[in-house]
Design an enzyme around this catalytic site. Structure first.
Site, PDB file in Angstrom:
ATOM      1  N   LYS A 273       5.465  -0.136   9.606  1.00 15.53           N
ATOM      2  CA  LYS A 273       4.286   0.353  10.339  1.00 15.53           C
ATOM      3  C   LYS A 273       2.997  -0.038   9.610  1.00 15.53           C
ATOM      4  O   LYS A 273       2.072  -0.563  10.208  1.00 15.53           O
ATOM      5  CB  LYS A 273       4.373   1.878  10.487  1.00 15.53           C
ATOM      6  N   ILE A 274       2.947   0.243   8.298  1.00 21.65           N
ATOM      7  CA  ILE A 274       1.715  -0.032   7.546  1.00 21.65           C
ATOM      8  C   ILE A 274       1.546  -1.534   7.329  1.00 21.65           C
ATOM      9  O   ILE A 274       0.462  -2.089   7.527  1.00 21.65           O
ATOM     10  CB  ILE A 274       1.733   0.723   6.199  1.00 21.65           C
TER      11      ILE A 274
ATOM     12  N   SER B  98       1.888   1.475  -2.094  1.00 18.11           N
ATOM     13  CA  SER B  98       3.174   1.968  -1.582  1.00 18.11           C
ATOM     14  C   SER B  98       3.815   2.971  -2.543  1.00 18.11           C
ATOM     15  O   SER B  98       3.741   4.180  -2.319  1.00 18.11           O
ATOM     16  CB  SER B  98       4.088   0.780  -1.308  1.00 18.11           C
ATOM     17  N   ARG B  99       4.426   2.504  -3.587  1.00 16.43           N
ATOM     18  CA  ARG B  99       4.955   3.383  -4.636  1.00 16.43           C
ATOM     19  C   ARG B  99       4.812   2.657  -5.976  1.00 16.43           C
ATOM     20  O   ARG B  99       5.069   1.451  -6.063  1.00 16.43           O
ATOM     21  CB  ARG B  99       6.432   3.735  -4.403  1.00 16.43           C
TER      22      ARG B  99
ATOM     23  N   ASP C 122      -3.170   2.053  -5.742  1.00 17.80           N
ATOM     24  CA  ASP C 122      -3.361   3.445  -5.319  1.00 17.80           C
ATOM     25  C   ASP C 122      -2.194   4.298  -5.801  1.00 17.80           C
ATOM     26  O   ASP C 122      -2.192   5.513  -5.582  1.00 17.80           O
ATOM     27  CB  ASP C 122      -3.470   3.512  -3.790  1.00 17.80           C
TER      28      ASP C 122
ATOM     29  N   GLU D  28       2.801   8.266 -12.219  1.00 16.34           N
ATOM     30  CA  GLU D  28       1.632   8.997 -11.737  1.00 16.34           C
ATOM     31  C   GLU D  28       1.817  10.517 -11.695  1.00 16.34           C
ATOM     32  O   GLU D  28       0.835  11.266 -11.638  1.00 16.34           O
ATOM     33  CB  GLU D  28       1.232   8.505 -10.338  1.00 16.34           C
TER      34      GLU D  28
ATOM     35  N   HIS E 159      -3.705   7.828  -5.386  1.00 13.90           N
ATOM     36  CA  HIS E 159      -2.804   8.049  -4.233  1.00 13.90           C
ATOM     37  C   HIS E 159      -3.566   8.694  -3.057  1.00 13.90           C
ATOM     38  O   HIS E 159      -3.174   9.757  -2.564  1.00 13.90           O
ATOM     39  CB  HIS E 159      -1.615   8.933  -4.663  1.00 13.90           C
ATOM     40  N   GLN E 160      -4.612   8.037  -2.660  1.00 11.92           N
ATOM     41  CA  GLN E 160      -5.439   8.621  -1.604  1.00 11.92           C
ATOM     42  C   GLN E 160      -5.467   7.782  -0.329  1.00 11.92           C
ATOM     43  O   GLN E 160      -6.253   8.059   0.582  1.00 11.92           O
ATOM     44  CB  GLN E 160      -6.872   8.834  -2.112  1.00 11.92           C
TER      45      GLN E 160
ATOM     46  N   PHE F 125      -3.610   7.673   2.150  1.00 10.82           N
ATOM     47  CA  PHE F 125      -3.278   8.418   3.380  1.00 10.82           C
ATOM     48  C   PHE F 125      -4.409   9.353   3.810  1.00 10.82           C
ATOM     49  O   PHE F 125      -4.368   9.906   4.904  1.00 10.82           O
ATOM     50  CB  PHE F 125      -2.030   9.292   3.141  1.00 10.82           C
TER      51      PHE F 125
HETATM   52  P1  NAI Z   1       8.159   1.760   7.314  1.00 10.71           P
HETATM   53  O1  NAI Z   1       9.496   2.364   7.128  1.00 10.71           O
HETATM   54  O2  NAI Z   1       7.556   1.713   8.675  1.00 10.71           O
HETATM   55  O3  NAI Z   1       8.178   0.264   6.754  1.00 10.71           O
HETATM   56  C1  NAI Z   1       8.799  -0.121   5.569  1.00 10.71           C
HETATM   57  C2  NAI Z   1       9.297  -1.532   5.763  1.00 10.71           C
HETATM   58  O4  NAI Z   1       9.802  -1.979   4.510  1.00 10.71           O
HETATM   59  C3  NAI Z   1      10.433  -1.606   6.787  1.00 10.71           C
HETATM   60  O5  NAI Z   1      10.148  -2.586   7.773  1.00 10.71           O
HETATM   61  C4  NAI Z   1      11.632  -1.995   5.947  1.00 10.71           C
HETATM   62  O6  NAI Z   1      12.537  -2.830   6.640  1.00 10.71           O
HETATM   63  C5  NAI Z   1      10.957  -2.737   4.796  1.00 10.71           C
HETATM   64  N1  NAI Z   1      11.814  -2.885   3.627  1.00 10.71           N
HETATM   65  C6  NAI Z   1      12.910  -2.183   3.269  1.00 10.71           C
HETATM   66  N2  NAI Z   1      13.454  -2.687   2.150  1.00 10.71           N
HETATM   67  C7  NAI Z   1      12.678  -3.742   1.801  1.00 10.71           C
HETATM   68  C8  NAI Z   1      12.732  -4.682   0.752  1.00 10.71           C
HETATM   69  N3  NAI Z   1      13.727  -4.660  -0.153  1.00 10.71           N
HETATM   70  N4  NAI Z   1      11.766  -5.620   0.690  1.00 10.71           N
HETATM   71  C9  NAI Z   1      10.780  -5.676   1.607  1.00 10.71           C
HETATM   72  N5  NAI Z   1      10.690  -4.823   2.642  1.00 10.71           N
HETATM   73  C10 NAI Z   1      11.619  -3.865   2.727  1.00 10.71           C
HETATM   74  O7  NAI Z   1       7.212   2.510   6.278  1.00 10.71           O
HETATM   75  P2  NAI Z   1       5.609   2.564   6.297  1.00 10.71           P
HETATM   76  O8  NAI Z   1       5.157   3.742   7.060  1.00 10.71           O
HETATM   77  O9  NAI Z   1       5.073   1.236   6.632  1.00 10.71           O
HETATM   78  O10 NAI Z   1       5.323   2.915   4.748  1.00 10.71           O
HETATM   79  C11 NAI Z   1       5.603   1.979   3.718  1.00 10.71           C
HETATM   80  C12 NAI Z   1       5.478   2.682   2.385  1.00 10.71           C
HETATM   81  O11 NAI Z   1       4.112   3.064   2.178  1.00 10.71           O
HETATM   82  C13 NAI Z   1       6.251   4.014   2.280  1.00 10.71           C
HETATM   83  O12 NAI Z   1       7.586   3.794   1.887  1.00 10.71           O
HETATM   84  C14 NAI Z   1       5.478   4.772   1.228  1.00 10.71           C
HETATM   85  O13 NAI Z   1       6.096   4.520  -0.017  1.00 10.71           O
HETATM   86  C15 NAI Z   1       4.095   4.134   1.244  1.00 10.71           C
HETATM   87  N6  NAI Z   1       3.040   5.073   1.646  1.00 10.71           N
HETATM   88  C16 NAI Z   1       1.978   5.284   0.799  1.00 10.71           C
HETATM   89  C17 NAI Z   1       0.944   6.133   1.141  1.00 10.71           C
HETATM   90  C18 NAI Z   1      -0.255   6.346   0.266  1.00 10.71           C
HETATM   91  O14 NAI Z   1      -1.055   7.280   0.519  1.00 10.71           O
HETATM   92  N7  NAI Z   1      -0.487   5.543  -0.760  1.00 10.71           N
HETATM   93  C19 NAI Z   1       1.002   6.889   2.401  1.00 10.71           C
HETATM   94  C20 NAI Z   1       2.133   6.544   3.252  1.00 10.71           C
HETATM   95  C21 NAI Z   1       3.128   5.689   2.871  1.00 10.71           C
END
Ligand code: NAI
Length: 344
Positions: free
Chosen positions: A153-154, A229-230, A254, A259, A291-292, A294
């Site tokens: 999604k992101i 991401s993480r 971020d 952290e 981590h902001q 979001f």
């Molecule tokens: P999502 O689940 O929609 O997308 C994650 C994508 O990563 C999926 O398409 C998946 O197939 C792919 N993926 C899985 N294993 C992989 C690999 N080995 N290599 C490459 N891609 C791989 O998740 P979304 O919503 O896009 O969020 C992504 C990450 O963003 C979350 O897991 C979270 O850790 C982080 N995040 C950080 C925030 C922040 O405030 N800094 C807030 C929200 C999410």
């Protein structure tokens, strides 16, 4: 139903206080992270609500289960901090899979623009009436290649924004979406072809330290690296070496591997003991935020609503579409298309 709400910050209460009455839930706010010694505060509660840096390990899960807690409500999308295998058949683990992917993608882009054009440094300079632009040179993004790791999604929104700048976007995802319109490549090509690399995959055993000494050595000189991401997607020691060796031109973080003790807290009166964090922040071309990504009003409202809805579904014995279960689907997320019943 009653929720024990760990790691509470004032901004959490704004939305949860507003919405909880709609669902008929009451909330006990607790400022500290959850840990085995304070699980007891959830004694008369049906659910606990936790955030990204609450470590919900097997001991915590067993204590909560013994106390009669039925749900762990993650008010975030990532769930790497929860031992969901230990929770199976004991406590339902429910998350907020999406609240505002736009918030995170837009913020990742803000990090990229700052790191590239050094607006964070310009801000400090001009506040000090230093109007010199020496050392603040950046590069056009237009025409450059951006490598997106994780086209979920992101990642997809970020890829769209970067395309809007006129960048050529390449992406790696082991489970790529159909017809994304972006060039899908192997990970090696992400490392070797990209001028900008932005990480949007979850933290899993496969992605831990996906950016390491070897991958960094394959990258273009002066590559810009963005991670919202993480933290543990990047081997911090290797990154510091790459910044020192001028391999990496700029970094926007971020999130940070260690952290938990720092982010979201005011530690301005403390002596920071994490030498890698201090070292990272000493570089002029590294921008660290807490981590902001979001953190928008829209995202906070969506987080509160989905978190409360998740508990409401459990209360009504409805199908828990946001449940994390390790038994089915990839990475603990159930393949919901063919499922109509809860896993336990
Ligand atoms: P999502 O689940 O929609 O997308 C994650 C994508 O990563 C999926 O398409 C998946 O197939 C792919 N993926 C899985 N294993 C992989 C690999 N080995 N290599 C490459 N891609 C791989 O998740 P979304 O919503 O896009 O969020 C992504 C990450 O963003 C979350 O897991 C979270 O850790 C982080 N995040 C950080 C925030 C922040 O405030 N800094 C807030 C929200 C999410």
């Amino acid at each position: 139903m009653k929720i024990a709400f760990y790691d509470t910050k004032p901004y959490d209460r704004v939305w949860f206080d507003r919405l909880a009455p709609e669902y008929g839930f009451s909330i006990r706010y607790i400022e500290s992270h959850i840990h085995p010694d304070n699980c007891i505060l959830a004694a008369d509660c049906d659910a606990v609500c936790v955030f990204v840096n609450d470590r919900v390990d097997q001991t915590v899960i067993d204590r909560l289960y013994d106390l009669g807690v039925r749900a762990i409500l993650l008010r975030c999308s990532g769930y790497n901090n929860v031992d969901y295998k230990s929770a199976f058949e004991k406590i339902h683990v429910l998350r907020v899979p999406a609240y505002s992917p736009y918030a995170v993608a837009e913020y990742s882009c803000a990090l990229l623009l700052s790191v590239n054009r050094k607006t964070h440094r310009a801000y400090s300079r001009t506040r000090d009436y230093n109007f010199s632009i020496n050392g603040l040179i950046g590069a056009d993004l237009h025409g450059k290649t951006a490598g997106v790791v994780g086209l979920g999604k992101i990642g997809r929104i970020m890829a769209g924004i970067l395309s809007g700048f006129g960048m050529h976007v390449i992406a790696y995802d082991p489970y790529p979406p159909k017809d994304s319109g972006f060039e899908l490549v192997g990970l090696d090509q992400i490392w070797t072809r990209s001028d900008v690399i932005t990480l949007h995959c979850p933290l899993t055993p496969e992605t831990t330290h996906i950016v390491n000494r070897q991958s960094l050595s394959m990258m273009k000189d002066a590559v810009l690296l963005i991670n919202s991401s993480r933290g543990a997607l990047i081997d911090t020691g290797a990154l510091i070496e790459a910044v020192v060796n001028r391999k990496v031109g700029g970094v926007g973080l971020d999130v940070y591997e260690e952290e938990d003790d720092y982010f979201f807290e005011d530690r301005s009166n403390d002596i920071l003991e994490d030498e890698e964090l201090v070292r990272l922040m000493s570089f002029p071309n590294v921008l660290v935020t807490s981590h902001q990504a979001f953190f928008t009003a829209e995202a906070m409202e969506a987080i509160a609503r989905t978190t409360l809805q998740n508990l409401s579904m459990l209360k009504n014995n409805a199908f828990l579409e946001n449940e994390i279960c390790y038994r089915c689907g990839k990475e603990g997320v159930c393949d919901r298309e063919n499922k109509r019943e809860n896993c336990f």
